[in-house]
Write a protein that holds these residues in place. Sequence first.
Motif, PDB file in Angstrom:
ATOM      1  N   LEU A  75       0.832  -1.197   0.000  1.00 27.96           N
ATOM      2  CA  LEU A  75       0.000   0.000   0.000  1.00 27.96           C
ATOM      3  C   LEU A  75       0.870   1.252   0.000  1.00 27.96           C
ATOM      4  CD1 LEU A  75      -2.833   1.158   0.099  1.00 27.96           C
ATOM      5  CD2 LEU A  75      -2.743   1.048   2.606  1.00 27.96           C
ATOM      6  N   LEU A  83      -7.272   3.966  -6.866  1.00 30.13           N
ATOM      7  CA  LEU A  83      -7.146   3.244  -5.602  1.00 30.13           C
ATOM      8  C   LEU A  83      -8.521   2.817  -5.076  1.00 30.13           C
ATOM      9  CD1 LEU A  83      -5.196   2.232  -3.457  1.00 30.13           C
ATOM     10  CD2 LEU A  83      -5.406   4.437  -2.295  1.00 30.13           C
ATOM     11  N   GLU A  84      -9.511   3.701  -5.253  1.00 33.13           N
ATOM     12  CA  GLU A  84     -10.864   3.339  -4.824  1.00 33.13           C
ATOM     13  C   GLU A  84     -11.398   2.156  -5.637  1.00 33.13           C
ATOM     14  OE1 GLU A  84     -13.391   6.690  -4.996  1.00 33.13           O
ATOM     15  OE2 GLU A  84     -12.324   7.826  -3.446  1.00 33.13           O
ATOM     16  N   ILE A 118      -9.678  -1.006  -4.382  1.00 32.95           N
ATOM     17  CA  ILE A 118     -10.240  -1.452  -3.100  1.00 32.95           C
ATOM     18  C   ILE A 118     -11.608  -2.081  -3.305  1.00 32.95           C
ATOM     19  CG2 ILE A 118     -11.127  -0.639  -0.882  1.00 32.95           C
ATOM     20  CD1 ILE A 118      -8.876   1.428  -0.865  1.00 32.95           C
ATOM     21  N   ASP A 119     -12.375  -1.506  -4.248  1.00 30.01           N
ATOM     22  CA  ASP A 119     -13.703  -2.055  -4.529  1.00 30.01           C
ATOM     23  C   ASP A 119     -13.580  -3.469  -5.105  1.00 30.01           C
ATOM     24  OD1 ASP A 119     -16.619  -1.802  -4.817  1.00 30.01           O
ATOM     25  OD2 ASP A 119     -16.159  -1.919  -6.959  1.00 30.01           O
ATOM     26  N   GLN A 149     -11.018  -5.454  -4.675  1.00 31.81           N
ATOM     27  CA  GLN A 149     -10.484  -6.297  -3.602  1.00 31.81           C
ATOM     28  C   GLN A 149     -11.601  -6.789  -2.689  1.00 31.81           C
ATOM     29  OE1 GLN A 149      -7.167  -4.916  -0.820  1.00 31.81           O
ATOM     30  NE2 GLN A 149      -8.952  -4.963   0.534  1.00 31.81           N
ATOM     31  N   GLU A 150     -12.525  -5.886  -2.311  1.00 32.69           N
ATOM     32  CA  GLU A 150     -13.613  -6.267  -1.422  1.00 32.69           C
ATOM     33  C   GLU A 150     -14.484  -7.355  -2.044  1.00 32.69           C
ATOM     34  OE1 GLU A 150     -14.339  -5.396   1.717  1.00 32.69           O
ATOM     35  OE2 GLU A 150     -12.402  -4.367   1.739  1.00 32.69           O
ATOM     36  N   TRP A 166      -0.680  -6.805  -3.689  1.00 31.26           N
ATOM     37  CA  TRP A 166      -1.482  -6.309  -2.568  1.00 31.26           C
ATOM     38  C   TRP A 166      -2.761  -7.136  -2.431  1.00 31.26           C
ATOM     39  CZ3 TRP A 166      -5.513  -2.008  -2.647  1.00 31.26           C
ATOM     40  CH2 TRP A 166      -5.884  -1.653  -1.339  1.00 31.26           C
ATOM     41  N   LEU A 167      -3.384  -7.441  -3.593  1.00 24.83           N
ATOM     42  CA  LEU A 167      -4.584  -8.269  -3.584  1.00 24.83           C
ATOM     43  C   LEU A 167      -4.280  -9.667  -3.057  1.00 24.83           C
ATOM     44  CD1 LEU A 167      -7.541  -8.732  -4.354  1.00 24.83           C
ATOM     45  CD2 LEU A 167      -6.769  -9.323  -6.665  1.00 24.83           C
ATOM     46  N   ALA A 186      -4.148  -9.606   0.628  1.00 22.40           N
ATOM     47  CA  ALA A 186      -5.493  -9.475   1.187  1.00 22.40           C
ATOM     48  C   ALA A 186      -6.217 -10.819   1.186  1.00 22.40           C
ATOM     49  CB  ALA A 186      -6.292  -8.444   0.400  1.00 22.40           C
TER      50      ALA A 186
END
Length: 470
Positions: free
Chosen positions: A191, A204-205, A208-209, A211-212, A283-284, A287
């Motif tokens: 990150l 980045l948003e 993250i979306d 990734q969620e 990064w994913l 996670a």
Amino acid sequence: MSALSIEELRTLFLFERLDPEQLDWIAAHGRVETIPEGEAVFREGEPATCFYVLLSGTLKLTRAVRGDEVEINRSSRRGVYCGAIQFFVDGDDDQRYGASAYAVTEASFFLLPASDFAERFRDWFPMPTHLLEGMLSGTRNTQLVIGQRERLLALGVLSAGLTHELNNPAAAAVRATAALRERVAGMRHKLAKLAHEDIEPGLLEKLIDVQERLVKRVAEAPPMTALQAADREDELADWLDEHGVEDGWDLAPVLVPAGIAAADLDEVGGAVGEEFLSTALRWLGYALETETLMGEIEDATTRISNLLGAAKQYSQMDRAPYQWIDVHEGLDSTLVMLAGKIGPGVRVVKEYDRDLPTVPAYAGELNQVWTNLVDNAVAAMDGTGTLTVTTRAADDRLLVEVRDTGTGIPEENLERIFEPFFTTKPVGDGTGLGLDIAYRIVVDRHHGVLRVDSKPGDTRFQVLLPLTEP
């Protein structure tokens, strides 16, 4: 109140061999009493002052067991005796009745004062008195020592089994926690790298979306065979190589268990672009690994919690001693507690009728019965075989059967199998008290039936419990 003549005393088997002088003394010191039907002859715990010999009628003996009065014997045979039966023990001046006696019908008894009879008995029969005292003392000491040893051994077996079962999930939780710490550190590093590369907030948003959405799929990922997983890893490794992601072979095994396919990687690439793809996928990956590890920790701690719940159920430490119970709870907790001793070579089969009603019982004591029966069954199979635990209705009772495929019990031993101190195990391996304890709990305590049927390869211990309170 009256006395018996010498001729009447000779009709009682206890006194028929005494000489005239001895009979004169007994006739002079004894007396006859009649007890009405239903009345107590003497009560457990009272000072043992008299030796009683039944002349007529029927008596019953009872013992108090945790608030219940359990009948232990009943007789109408003329000449049977009860009361201060240990009167001959020298130096024991505080003897008390070990049971209560009741007149089932109107009953007549011949009474002898225990203290006077004891002194004269020791004078008449010095050697038999010493032998009887020695036998009584030896039996008491044997029961005390063996009982303590039996309880310690049982506790050791249960503790070892529980420790063994707790060790695996505890070790898994420790390993997963250590790995989780590394993955969280890796996420922070990646990150920071994305931030350092001045990635746009909008990208980045989006990342993250994505990734969620992908992380939520970890718990729902369908299981795959080893061949399917290998094919999916090759597919993802090829995709990663084509898009310039270094060490794709290392990242692919992380993505596959989460159900990630090449189309999902296209979605990530579309969200962040080729420039940030490698860092974003790493990064994913962290996670996804974090989610997987947290799932492992949750499974491990749930397993520990279930094991502790089984131990609590087994010990009944927060339950009333007498209650309406589901026998399956006690059977399951016993099998969990003995899992370490059962071992991998014994296959456990549960044939439960879950529709059976609850039964009134002392749950903790029944768990001791299940422990003794399962322990004997496992020992009979010598580490290899099938242990079958069955529950079903049997007329107006509930039946629990513990069956093993061991060598069986020889026919000449079947009638003695529930006798105290009788064991078919080698010297030093058994005390002969386990089945005796189980028998007394089932029959005397719960007014049930404990029986056995055995042949080589098929031994069955059956417990039948009443469905109503006695």
